[in-house]
Design a protein around this motif. Sequence first.
Motif, PDB file in Angstrom:
ATOM      1  N   ASN A  83       1.665   9.437  -5.614  1.00 20.93           N
ATOM      2  CA  ASN A  83       2.002  10.864  -5.476  1.00 20.93           C
ATOM      3  C   ASN A  83       3.301  11.372  -6.620  1.00 20.93           C
ATOM      4  O   ASN A  83       3.124  12.516  -6.895  1.00 20.93           O
ATOM      5  CB  ASN A  83       2.906  10.815  -4.151  1.00 20.93           C
ATOM      6  CG  ASN A  83       3.120  12.093  -3.652  1.00 20.93           C
ATOM      7  OD1 ASN A  83       2.419  13.345  -4.232  1.00 20.93           O
ATOM      8  ND2 ASN A  83       3.987  12.122  -2.725  1.00 20.93           N
ATOM      9  N   LEU A 104       1.078   4.054  -2.857  1.00 21.27           N
ATOM     10  CA  LEU A 104       0.771   5.556  -2.607  1.00 21.27           C
ATOM     11  C   LEU A 104       2.091   6.400  -3.013  1.00 21.27           C
ATOM     12  O   LEU A 104       1.862   7.485  -3.545  1.00 21.27           O
ATOM     13  CB  LEU A 104       0.496   5.869  -1.280  1.00 21.27           C
ATOM     14  CG  LEU A 104      -0.932   5.272  -0.605  1.00 21.27           C
ATOM     15  CD1 LEU A 104      -1.127   5.318   0.848  1.00 21.27           C
ATOM     16  CD2 LEU A 104      -1.931   6.010  -1.348  1.00 21.27           C
ATOM     17  N   GLU A 161       0.865  -1.182  -0.145  1.00 19.27           N
ATOM     18  CA  GLU A 161       0.086   0.112   0.126  1.00 19.27           C
ATOM     19  C   GLU A 161       0.891   1.313   0.257  1.00 19.27           C
ATOM     20  O   GLU A 161       0.670   2.273  -0.576  1.00 19.27           O
ATOM     21  CB  GLU A 161      -1.037  -0.083   1.266  1.00 19.27           C
ATOM     22  CG  GLU A 161      -1.907   1.125   1.297  1.00 19.27           C
ATOM     23  CD  GLU A 161      -2.790   1.025   2.529  1.00 19.27           C
ATOM     24  OE1 GLU A 161      -3.205   2.121   2.905  1.00 19.27           O
ATOM     25  OE2 GLU A 161      -3.020  -0.034   3.087  1.00 19.27           O
ATOM     26  N   ASN A 162       1.925   1.082   0.540  1.00 11.39           N
ATOM     27  CA  ASN A 162       2.840   2.409   0.894  1.00 11.39           C
ATOM     28  C   ASN A 162       3.411   2.375  -0.377  1.00 11.39           C
ATOM     29  O   ASN A 162       3.722   3.905  -1.109  1.00 11.39           O
ATOM     30  CB  ASN A 162       3.959   2.139   1.932  1.00 11.39           C
ATOM     31  CG  ASN A 162       4.698   3.220   2.377  1.00 11.39           C
ATOM     32  OD1 ASN A 162       4.356   4.370   1.923  1.00 11.39           O
ATOM     33  ND2 ASN A 162       5.875   3.124   3.041  1.00 11.39           N
TER      34      ASN A 162
END
Length: 170
Positions: A156, A152, A148-149
């Motif tokens: 970004n 993201l 998930e990190n």
Amino acid sequence: MAKFSIEEKISAVLEYIDGDDGVNTIARKIGVNYALFQDWIKQYKLHGEKAFEKRYTNYSVDFKLDVSKFMNETGTSNKETAAIFNIPSPPTILKWRKAFEEGGIDALKPKKKGRPFMSEKSQKKTKKTPDKGSVEELQEEIYRLKMENAYLKKLNALVQEREKLQNKKK
């Protein structure tokens, strides 16, 4: 390549044996590769008309080992060995030898063919969920959070890239 009936194969081989024509001449006449025709002749000489009968055989492990042992002792080729043991496809012997070298005797045992029963298939798919608070469950959660990190961060970076392009256009 055309398929030949048993009768056509036998008549071609008998024509070679009884006649004056050579292997190449008869092979060209019937429209088959001369090497294949030579195999037919070898098989006929060793096994007679039974050599051309269709057979669906499961060979035993002992038979496969005997064939391999025979090849090692006599130094015969795959084709010659297939003709001697009346095996329809010489590459089959090569597969047996490779399987034996890689997996031993267990690799020569016959395997089940076809699809497994539905009950077996559904049992394999059911995933056991780890207990709450167990090491496996925590490791899965860490892995999920890392993914998930990473997602993201990538999102970004793409948004910032898009903003830079829009600023350059202005």
